[in-house]
Structures are given as C-alpha cells and as structure tokens.
Design a protein around this motif. Structure first.
Motif, PDB file in Angstrom:
ATOM      1  N   GLU A 141       0.821  -1.354   0.070  1.00 52.99           N
ATOM      2  CA  GLU A 141      -0.048   0.001   0.087  1.00 52.99           C
ATOM      3  C   GLU A 141       1.091   1.257  -0.178  1.00 52.99           C
ATOM      4  OE1 GLU A 141      -3.150   0.474  -0.311  1.00 52.99           O
ATOM      5  OE2 GLU A 141      -3.645  -1.671  -0.544  1.00 52.99           O
ATOM      6  N   LYS A 142       1.980   1.168   0.689  1.00 49.95           N
ATOM      7  CA  LYS A 142       2.803   2.353   0.809  1.00 49.95           C
ATOM      8  C   LYS A 142       3.347   2.730  -0.695  1.00 49.95           C
ATOM      9  CE  LYS A 142       4.134   2.384   5.611  1.00 49.95           C
ATOM     10  NZ  LYS A 142       5.025   2.124   6.530  1.00 49.95           N
ATOM     11  N   LEU A 143       3.909   1.455  -1.157  1.00 49.19           N
ATOM     12  CA  LEU A 143       4.469   1.604  -2.485  1.00 49.19           C
ATOM     13  C   LEU A 143       3.541   2.074  -3.418  1.00 49.19           C
ATOM     14  CD1 LEU A 143       6.622  -1.704  -2.571  1.00 49.19           C
ATOM     15  CD2 LEU A 143       7.659   0.750  -2.087  1.00 49.19           C
ATOM     16  N   ARG A 144       2.184   1.558  -3.565  1.00 48.84           N
ATOM     17  CA  ARG A 144       1.211   2.208  -4.322  1.00 48.84           C
ATOM     18  C   ARG A 144       0.940   3.479  -4.167  1.00 48.84           C
ATOM     19  NH1 ARG A 144      -2.124  -1.424  -2.922  1.00 48.84           N
ATOM     20  NH2 ARG A 144      -1.439  -2.850  -4.418  1.00 48.84           N
ATOM     21  N   TYR A 182       1.472   6.396  -7.183  1.00 53.11           N
ATOM     22  CA  TYR A 182       0.410   7.112  -7.301  1.00 53.11           C
ATOM     23  C   TYR A 182       0.077   8.447  -6.967  1.00 53.11           C
ATOM     24  CZ  TYR A 182      -0.743   2.919 -10.159  1.00 53.11           C
ATOM     25  OH  TYR A 182      -1.212   2.002 -11.272  1.00 53.11           O
ATOM     26  N   HIS A 183       0.826   8.608  -5.922  1.00 51.82           N
ATOM     27  CA  HIS A 183       0.646  10.321  -5.119  1.00 51.82           C
ATOM     28  C   HIS A 183       2.042  10.863  -5.210  1.00 51.82           C
ATOM     29  CE1 HIS A 183      -3.019   7.825  -4.171  1.00 51.82           C
ATOM     30  NE2 HIS A 183      -3.572   9.199  -3.759  1.00 51.82           N
ATOM     31  N   VAL A 224       0.981   9.749 -13.078  1.00 50.03           N
ATOM     32  CA  VAL A 224       0.763   8.356 -13.509  1.00 50.03           C
ATOM     33  C   VAL A 224      -0.768   8.258 -13.173  1.00 50.03           C
ATOM     34  CG1 VAL A 224       1.146   5.872 -13.118  1.00 50.03           C
ATOM     35  CG2 VAL A 224       3.021   7.465 -13.126  1.00 50.03           C
ATOM     36  N   MET A 225      -1.407   8.420 -12.081  1.00 54.02           N
ATOM     37  CA  MET A 225      -2.476   8.368 -11.857  1.00 54.02           C
ATOM     38  C   MET A 225      -3.561   9.121 -12.466  1.00 54.02           C
ATOM     39  SD  MET A 225      -4.700   8.513  -8.015  1.00 54.02           S
ATOM     40  CE  MET A 225      -4.114   6.870  -7.604  1.00 54.02           C
ATOM     41  N   PHE A 226      -3.120  10.448 -12.724  1.00 51.58           N
ATOM     42  CA  PHE A 226      -3.973  11.094 -13.353  1.00 51.58           C
ATOM     43  C   PHE A 226      -4.004  10.716 -14.984  1.00 51.58           C
ATOM     44  CE2 PHE A 226      -4.590  14.826 -16.422  1.00 51.58           C
ATOM     45  CZ  PHE A 226      -5.696  15.330 -15.789  1.00 51.58           C
ATOM     46  N   LEU A 274      -7.609  16.381  -9.239  1.00 52.63           N
ATOM     47  CA  LEU A 274      -6.424  17.394  -9.158  1.00 52.63           C
ATOM     48  C   LEU A 274      -5.216  16.541  -8.805  1.00 52.63           C
ATOM     49  CD1 LEU A 274      -5.266  20.023  -8.993  1.00 52.63           C
ATOM     50  CD2 LEU A 274      -5.788  20.324  -6.395  1.00 52.63           C
ATOM     51  N   ALA A 275      -4.274  16.738  -9.798  1.00 51.33           N
ATOM     52  CA  ALA A 275      -2.932  16.245  -9.754  1.00 51.33           C
ATOM     53  C   ALA A 275      -1.792  17.084  -9.742  1.00 51.33           C
ATOM     54  CB  ALA A 275      -2.898  14.957 -10.764  1.00 51.33           C
TER      55      ALA A 275
END
Length: 732
Positions: A263-266, A270-271, A281-283, A344-345
């Motif tokens: 979860e931390k790596l994710r 992505y944040h 990446v997530m945007f 928002l990214a």
C-alpha cells in the motif's frame, strides 16, 4: 506382539493376565517331557535292533529305565533351554522396557534425540522381534517429527469438514490471530472472515469441497481476537478422502506487513509525496478511463492545465522550503474548489492538472471556466510563508473533449497549449483551447526543428543598432542583435526563436557564434579607423553565462579577432544575480580580468537591488524602455529616471537609455543628464555594411508618427512575448 519381562508383578488394580513367558516355557516343558517319554517308549524295540537281547529289552525294568532316562534327558534339556533362552528374553525385555520409557519421555517433551534402539545381534526370531520393534520406533519418531513440525509451523494450519466446521487447529493461530486453538474447534471458519472478503473465501471453499482445482491462494482479512483485521493468504487442499485427515486443509499465512508495504509503495507510485495529490501516473490512468467513458457514452470532459507563475521567485527569495510550503498551500486551496468527482494532480514541479468529468447534459467548457475562475479567486488571497506575505500567480489552460475532437490533439496537450497562451498574454488568467492553437503549436514545432539546422546553414545574421552620445549626437558604439534569415519564412523575429533556443540549449552555440562574429566585425572596424574606439555590446543569456566555457569562448573570440577587449561589452540582466550570487560574482570578475566591460540591461524591470550595483563590477547601466516611453508626459517616469541617473552618477556608471522613439523622449533624457541612448528615433538596427563608425548619428522622424520611417515596422504584428524572463541576444 509385545512381550514383558519374566514374571513381573501385576500393577495394583489390574487383573492378572496370561504370562507369555511362563506359557512359552510350560508348553516347552510339556513338549520336551512328552518327547522324552515317547523316546523312552520306543527305545526298547529300537534297542533290539541295536542288538540288545530280547530278554533284556522286554523286561519291565528296562522299559521303565528307558522312560526315566528319556524323562531325565528331556528335563535336563528343558532346564538348559530355559536358562539360555530365558536369559536372552530377559535382556530383550530389559531393552524393550528402556525403549518404552524413552518413547514415553519423548512423547511428553517432544525431544526424540534421546530415544534408544535395540541392538540386533542374532538372525533368528528374537533378532527379528528386536528389528520389528526398532522399525516401530522409527515410525513413531517420524510421525512425531511431522506432528511437531505442524504444531510449530509459523503458518496457521486448519482442518475443516465439508460444512466448514473447524476440526483441527494448530497452536500457531494463537500468535497470528490471538485465539487459543481449543476455542476455535467446532466453529465455522467463515465466521473469522471480513464481510467484504466472505463471498470470495466461501467460493474457494466450495470449490475445494466439490473437488474442483482451487486457485493458488485466496486473499482475505481475518478477525484478530483484539478486533482488528489481519490480511492473510490461504491455500486450500482437499483431503476429505484421506482417512487420516478427512477434511479440507487450510494453510494460512499472515501477509499484513507485506500488504502494508504494498500500500505504501502504491501510494508512492500514484501520489505526490509533497502535496499528497495524485501524480501524473494516476492522472493519466483516470484520463484514459474518462476518455473511454466519453467514447462509450458521450460524457463530456475537460482538463485544466495549471502552472504557477512565480515559484522560482519564491524559491530564490524564501528558499526551497518556502517553495514547498507554497506548493502545499496552493494544492490545498485548489482542492477546496473541486467537486468530489474531480481529480486534481501534481504533474511536475510547478504544474498541476484538473480532470472534470461532467454528466451527459453538462457543458464542459462552461463548467471548466467556472472552475478556473474559482481557483484563481482562491489564490488572490495572500499566502503567509515564514512570516512573509506573498501571492501565488497561476496561469490556466482549459481544453474540452469537443474542442480536441475537432483538432485531433490529445486533451492534456491541448490544455498545456492553452496554458501557454494564458501565460504569454498576461499571466494570472485562463485561456480556453481553440483549434487554431493547434496550428500555432505545429508551426512552433517546425520552427524548433528548423532552428537546429539554422546555425550550420549560416542562416543567422547580425544587425547593429547605434548607441549615440545624446549631447553631441555622435555614435559611440553599437549593440549587436541577432536575426534569423529563414529560407522560407524570411526574417524571423527574435521573440519567436530566442526562447526556442533557450529551451533547446542552442542558445549556447548561437551565443558562441555571435561572440566570434561580433569580435571579428568590431576588429575590422577598429582596423579601418583606429582612432574611433567604437564599442560593441553583446547580450548574454542566463543559460549562456552559466555555461562553464563562457570565459574560454570569450578569450578565444578576442584572441582570434585581435579586438581590444576594452571595446567589447557584455550585457547581462538582473535575473542572473538570483541564480547563484557567489558563482556569478566569480565569473564576472574573470570577465573583467580580460578587460571586457559589463552592462546591466533592462535595469528596474527584474530583481532590482542596489546591492547588485555595489557588489558586482558593473560599468554600464541601461535604463529600460518601459521608463523611457512615458518620460515626456509622466512626472512619475521622469522621477524614476531621475533617480536612476542620480544613482548612476553616484556609482560612476555610464547611463544608456533604451527605446528612444520620439523627440520629446530624447529632449527629456538630455535634460535629466542621461549620457547615451539608443532607439528607433536615433537609428534602426542594420547589417554591418550599413552601420559602422563612419555612418555617424542620424536622427529619424518620430516612430510613433504615422508618417515616420518606423511605420513599416510598427505595421507588422507585434511578436507575442513567450517567456517572462528576457532572453539574451534579443532584439529591440
């Protein structure tokens, strides 16, 4: 068959049973005595055959003697056999008792290292008995070893029946889930599973019960005794047909730490670490999903591309910690302007993006413009950083799916183009992408490509604008200005290609070529009129100045041309001083050591500070045309220029006014005591053949007069400013 030592006393409370050893010897006695008596009976007839006379063999006394002799021989044989065999059985019994004691001790402690074996020293029934007992002991030890491994395994091993009821549980469930094993026996294993994972877990259990090949593992959260949930992975094996197990074996491993790390790596993947916002990446993933939704359902969408206008200034003024605080505050304020479904990214250092997905009836452009206005309004309030108040400027580009469909440009790229339009037309505002912007972008990219070939193709030329002594009107020098003679476009304005040269890094080789060409031309003028002492100025961009070989390039240009270094002047801007004051000062001293003069260009429009003039070896102060333009009619502009003149005289600097275009401006500057000036009223930039020290000063009609010589230039579209910072080698 288990044996016991000879004639042991029966334990209290136990009924005496058959003694195996006594039974064996009783049978042996009967058989041996009976055999002796048989021998005694058959011996008299046999004795006759051996030659004993019948009169002796037939006597009763002889026959009795034979019976007694047979009985005695058999009795002695029995006694000898009992002594020999009994002693061996006693030894075997002793070994068996010792082994039995070690088995009991090992069973209680789990330590089988002290278990003993019976030495097999004969190949007979007793030896086979000892060997069989040793084999039994090996089997017991192997079974106990396996059970010990199961009991002490870190994984939780559970056996459930076909209904899911727990029938066996290893002790490891205690340190994984906190339950004593006995408390779980008879309960439904599905009662431990998180409600959100119950359906998947039950489906895997049904597959195992039905004999279908289960998945490699099933991930589920199991309830800890303290009420928390632990992430686990469980492997199911169908052993219902195994009589020793008769159930489904569940091997469960605690993977909570691994899931937390994932979860931390994710989160990191992505944040954005600084603001906590989604990253590029997530945007992009959400943008692709929104575009697929738009193609499937026609749901309109829009993208806002946002760029901070003054992050570099904040970093220079308050340090990078201050810049980080600004980014965090800006991110928080923008987040407060969004709807729950908006994204928002933070895309990069000072770039953000907003994804708006509207309902079928929404007008994406109107919604996006309203969002942009709310964001701009939220950032008009001052931001306090390190007890200092500052304002975050923001330029926003808006692109809608409808506009991009017409132009074929990707949504994010279109929003970036619109942001560029907003930034170059005033900053602190928003612009909506139009299909015409696409043409401008394509044209700019073509120009960028052509720029890479321009230097090698010899397409750059230099024009020289005279610098005039205002009192007497003599030309005292020239400012070299680069022009690009494009083979198809004609003369490309510097405002269009200089920023591209800065972006691509071509400004360094172009600037090097300019230095060599200017020195060559100035040396030619010096040789043609040694007494003229005509100086030539060259603009140096920040990027060119920061190049480690600048001083070497400068020295090489002077040596190859033979130009007197005192006739060359490098023009730098105030923005250079905020990059690295110590490094800048050191390089300026190296330049001065060559004998080259230094001019501070566009004074008053950048990061003005009187300390710059005192700390750095500046020779010339150039007054920006923004102050010159209103000097004939504005008392404020006259006051500002008067203050600059007073400052220059105090610091013994040569003053040059830029952008003189009317006679009124010229007279006002003369009245204030400005030494030198340049501008279209005094002379336009011209090729070297039309310039030079022999041309003298030629005052032309006022440029702002419709009938003046400047009308042709003024009629051309004014080049759109591309960057906030003035680039080196730009034209006026």
């Amino acid at each position: 068959m288990r044996t016991t030592p000879p004639e042991p006393s029966p334990p209290a409370g136990h009924r005496s049973g058959v003694r195996l050893t006594r039974r064996v010897f009783w049978d042996l006695a009967i058989y041996m005595v009976g055999f002796g008596l048989v021998v005694g009976l058959v011996f008299p007839p046999f004795a006759t055959v051996l030659g004993v006379p019948d009169r002796y063999a037939g006597r009763p006394s002889f026959q009795v003697a034979c019976l007694v002799a047979g009985f005695l021989v058999s009795g002695l044989s029995y006694a000898l056999c009992r002594w020999v065999v009994g002693s061996r059985l006693a030894v075997l019994s002793s070994h068996l008792r010792s082994v039995a004691d070690s088995i009991g001790s090992a069973g209680r402690s789990g330590d089988w290292s002290g278990s003993t074996r019976i030495d097999v020293d004969s190949v007979d029934e007793l030896g086979e008995t000892a060997q069989a007992f040793n084999s039994l002991l090996d089997a017991l030890e192997d079974g106990e070893h396996f059970r010990s491994l199961v009991r002490n395994a870190s994984d939780v091993i559970t056996v459930v029946d076909a209904a899911g009821t727990i029938t066996y549980q290893t002790p490891s469930v205690g340190w994984v889930l906190g339950y004593p094993p006995a408390t779980l026996l008879g309960s439904d294993v599905r009662g431990l599973v998180h409600p959100e994972d119950a359906a998947s877990f039950a489906a895997h259990l049904r597959d195992a019960v039905d004999g279908r090949a289960p998945a490699a593992s099933v991930a589920a959260r199991l309830r800890h005794r303290n009420g928390s949930w632990r992430w686990t992975e469980t492997v199911l094996n169908d052993l219902l047909g195994d009589r020793a197990v008769a159930g489904i074996v569940l091997t469960t491993r605690d993977v909570s730490d691994r899931r937390e790390l994932e979860e931390k790596l994710r989160e990191q993947a992505y944040h954005d670490a600084l603001t906590g916002l989604p990253n590029r990446v997530m945007f992009m993933e959400r943008l692709r999903a929104a575009e697929e939704l738009e193609r499937a359902t026609g749901t309109p969408l829009a993208v806002l591309f946002l760029d901070l206008d003054n992050l570099k200034t904040i970093n220079d003024d308050l340090g990078h910690e201050g810049g980080d605080r600004l980014l965090q505050t800006v991110a928080a304020r923008m987040s407060g302007c969004l709807r729950a479904e908006d994204t928002l990214a933070r895309l990069s250092g000072d770039e953000f993006a907003v994804l708006l997905v509207g309902g079928p009836g929404d007008q994406a452009s109107i919604t996006a413009e309203g969002m942009a206005e709310r964001i701009l309004a939220s950032l008009r309030r001052p931001i306090t950083i390190a007890e200092r108040s500052c304002t975050a400027g923001l330029s926003i580009g808006i692109a809608t799916s409808a506009a991009c469909a017409a132009s074929g440009m990707p949504l994010l790229r279109a929003a970036d183009v619109a942001m560029y339009v907003a930034k170059t037309t005033g900053k602190g505002r928003y612009a909506v992408f139009q299909p015409s912007h696409h043409t401008a972008v394509v044209d700019r990219e073509r120009l960028r490509t052509d720029l890479h070939r321009a230097l090698g193709a010899g397409q750059f030329v230099l024009h020289y604008q005279p610098i005039v002594e205002l009192t007497g009107g003599q030309v005292t020098g020239f400012e070299a200005l680069v022009r690009w003679q494009h083979p198809e476009r004609g003369l490309v304005p510097p405002a269009e290609f200089i920023p591209l040269a800065e972006e691509t890094g071509l400004i360094v080789p172009i600037g090097r070529w300019i230095l060599h060409e200017v020195c060559r031309q100035a040396a030619a003028w010096q040789r043609s009129d040694p007494g003229s002492r005509t100086r030539v100025s060259v603009n140096v961009s920040v990027r060119q100045f920061q190049h480690p070989d600048l001083v070497g390039h400068l020295r090489s240009a002077l040596e190859e041309s033979g130009l007197d270094a005192g006739l060359l002047c490098l023009e730098i801007t105030e923005s250079l001083f905020v990059e690295d004051a110590a490094s800048t000062s050191a390089k300026l001293l190296e330049v001065k050591a060559l004998g080259v003069r230094l001019a501070l260009d566009d004074f008053g429009t950048g990061y003005s500070s009187l300390s710059y003039l005192r700390r750095f070896p500046i020779d010339v102060l150039k007054i920006d045309k923004a102050f010159v333009e209103g000097i004939a009619s504005s008392p404020q502009d006259r006051a500002v220029v008067g203050a600059i003149v007073a400052l220059g005289r105090t610091l013994e600097l040569t003053l040059v006014a830029e952008g003189i275009e009317t006679a009124g401006e010229l007279e006002a500057l003369r009245a204030l005591g400005v030494d030198h000036g340049q501008g279209y009223h005094l002379g336009r930039p011209a090729p070297a053949a039309g310039a030079g020290p022999h041309g003298g000063a030629r005052v032309v009609p006022e440029r702002r007069d419709p009938g003046s010589a400047g009308t042709v230039l003024r009629a051309q579209p004014r080049p759109r400013p591309v960057t906030e910072q003035r680039s080196g080698a730009a034209a006026r």
